[in-house]
Design an enzyme around this catalytic site. Structure first.
Site, short mmCIF file in Angstrom:
data_model
loop_
_atom_site.label_atom_id
_atom_site.label_comp_id
_atom_site.label_asym_id
_atom_site.label_seq_id
_atom_site.Cartn_x
_atom_site.Cartn_y
_atom_site.Cartn_z
N THR A 36 0.85 -1.22 0.00
CA THR A 36 0.00 0.00 0.00
C THR A 36 0.87 1.25 0.00
O THR A 36 0.52 2.25 -0.63
CB THR A 36 -0.97 0.03 1.21
N PHE A 43 -7.05 -5.06 -0.70
CA PHE A 43 -8.46 -5.38 -0.91
C PHE A 43 -9.33 -4.92 0.26
O PHE A 43 -10.41 -4.40 0.08
CB PHE A 43 -8.65 -6.89 -1.10
N ILE A 111 0.95 -9.95 -6.53
CA ILE A 111 1.25 -10.21 -7.93
C ILE A 111 2.13 -9.10 -8.51
O ILE A 111 2.48 -9.12 -9.68
CB ILE A 111 -0.05 -10.34 -8.74
N ASP A 112 2.47 -8.11 -7.67
CA ASP A 112 3.10 -6.88 -8.18
C ASP A 112 4.59 -6.98 -8.47
O ASP A 112 5.18 -6.08 -9.09
CB ASP A 112 2.83 -5.71 -7.21
N HIS A 127 0.01 -16.47 -5.94
CA HIS A 127 -1.15 -15.99 -6.71
C HIS A 127 -0.76 -15.47 -8.09
O HIS A 127 -1.50 -14.68 -8.68
CB HIS A 127 -1.91 -14.91 -5.93
N CYS A 135 -2.12 -17.10 -23.77
CA CYS A 135 -3.31 -17.37 -24.59
C CYS A 135 -4.01 -18.61 -24.02
O CYS A 135 -3.36 -19.63 -23.77
CB CYS A 135 -2.86 -17.64 -26.03
N CYS A 138 -3.70 -21.50 -27.20
CA CYS A 138 -2.43 -22.15 -27.58
C CYS A 138 -1.36 -22.01 -26.51
O CYS A 138 -0.23 -22.47 -26.70
CB CYS A 138 -1.93 -21.60 -28.91
N CYS A 163 -2.93 -17.31 -32.71
CA CYS A 163 -4.10 -18.15 -32.99
C CYS A 163 -5.42 -17.43 -32.76
O CYS A 163 -6.48 -18.05 -32.87
CB CYS A 163 -4.03 -19.43 -32.15
N SER A 201 -4.52 -9.71 5.69
CA SER A 201 -5.67 -9.90 6.58
C SER A 201 -5.83 -11.37 6.99
O SER A 201 -6.60 -11.69 7.88
CB SER A 201 -6.95 -9.44 5.87
#
Ligand code: NAD
Length: 251
Positions: A36, A43, A111-112, A127, A135, A138, A163, A201
């Site tokens: 943060t 979240f 995920i950062d 995560h 994709c 494929c 594709c 949390s």
């Protein structure tokens, strides 16, 4: 801050330093709260968390396939600032503790990619991440920057150059299976003497099962968590303040 709070915080830091010093192996589990201070909302913070203005079901497999346009419009809102974000002192303090040998692994729900940008090496991303997308037809892997470019050019849904299948983020959505990294996270947590949770949390399953595996648990989080009563110490404070303090005492 009240004097009593400052005293509790200092006691908490001293206890954390002792726990880390005496642990043979410390694993850190981080959540959105550590980022943060880098400008990425978490979240569930009461006034600033993303869930205040966004339906949590939007980041789900059901939404990706059932409400595709809305899903990618939210990607366009969430991902560009996250992709540009820089590590804050909390990420740097953890990277330094890893380099000094006090931390063996950082398991992250984030995920950062900010732990790696700060210089940490042993990062287990349970995560997913925002370095690539793929994709769904494929499996071709595409750099995240190209995905963002397609979204900015309103190519919704973004399509594979090879594709014409739909491309999706390499992040774990609600309804997705967890990546194999989760099994590694389980193993390192079970091997650890100390699991230090920072900025989570601890309400997201099954990651919130990891604190039950380690021999000892410690928590740094701005707000109380359901695991505080099981922890050796739970410090309710800013991650960066506490981690910098710990790191300065362990040099
Ligand atoms: P969460 O939003 O459920 O909880 C974050 C916790 O961090 C809150 O309890 C809050 O009080 C605390 N917090 C906020 N700022 C803090 C600070 N400066 N110092 C200390 N604590 C602070 O987040 P979660 O537990 O990680 O679970 C939510 C899911 O959200 C994860 O699966 C993660 O993948 C995803 N997420 C990731 C990012 C990211 O990559 N940066 C951002 C938002 C959400």
């Amino acid at each position: 801050m009240l004097e009593g709070d400052a005293r509790d915080r200092n006691l908490g830091v001293n206890t954390l330093v002792d726990l880390i010093k005496s642990a043979r192996e410390t694993v850190v589990l981080t959540g959105a709260g550590i980022s943060t201070a880098s400008g990425i909302p978490d979240f569930r913070s009461p006034t600033t968390g993303m869930w205040r203005k966004m339906d949590s079901n939007l980041l789900s497999v059901d939404s990706l396939y059932g409400d595709t346009t809305v899903f990618y419009e939210h990607c366009l809102e969430i991902f560009p600032p996250m992709y540009e974000a820089l590590p804050n002192p909390a990420h740097y303090a953890l990277a330094a503790l890893e380099q000094q040998g006090y931390i063996s692994h950082i398991v992250t729900q984030n995920i950062d990619g900010l732990h790696q940008k700060a210089g940490a090496n042993n990062v287990i991303e349970v995560h997913g991440h925002i370095r690539t997308v793929h994709c769904i037809k494929c499996q071709h892997s595409v750099p995240f920057s190209e995905f963002l470019k397609k979204l900015a050019e309103r190519e919704i849904p973004p399509l594979c150059e090879l594709c014409q299948g739909m491309i999706r983020p390499d992040v774990v959505l609600f309804g997705d299976q967890l990546p194999s990294a989760f099994q590694i996270a389980r193993e390192v947590s079970a091997d650890a003497d100390l699991l230090l949770v920072v900025g989570s949390s601890l309400t997201v399953s099954p990651v919130n099962f990891l604190p039950t595996l380690a021999k000892k648990l410690a928590i740094i989080n701005l707000t109380p968590t359901p695991y505080d009563h099981r922890a050796e110490v739970a410090v309710c404070a800013e991650a960066a303040t506490i981690l910098q303090n710990i790191q300065s005492q362990l040099i």
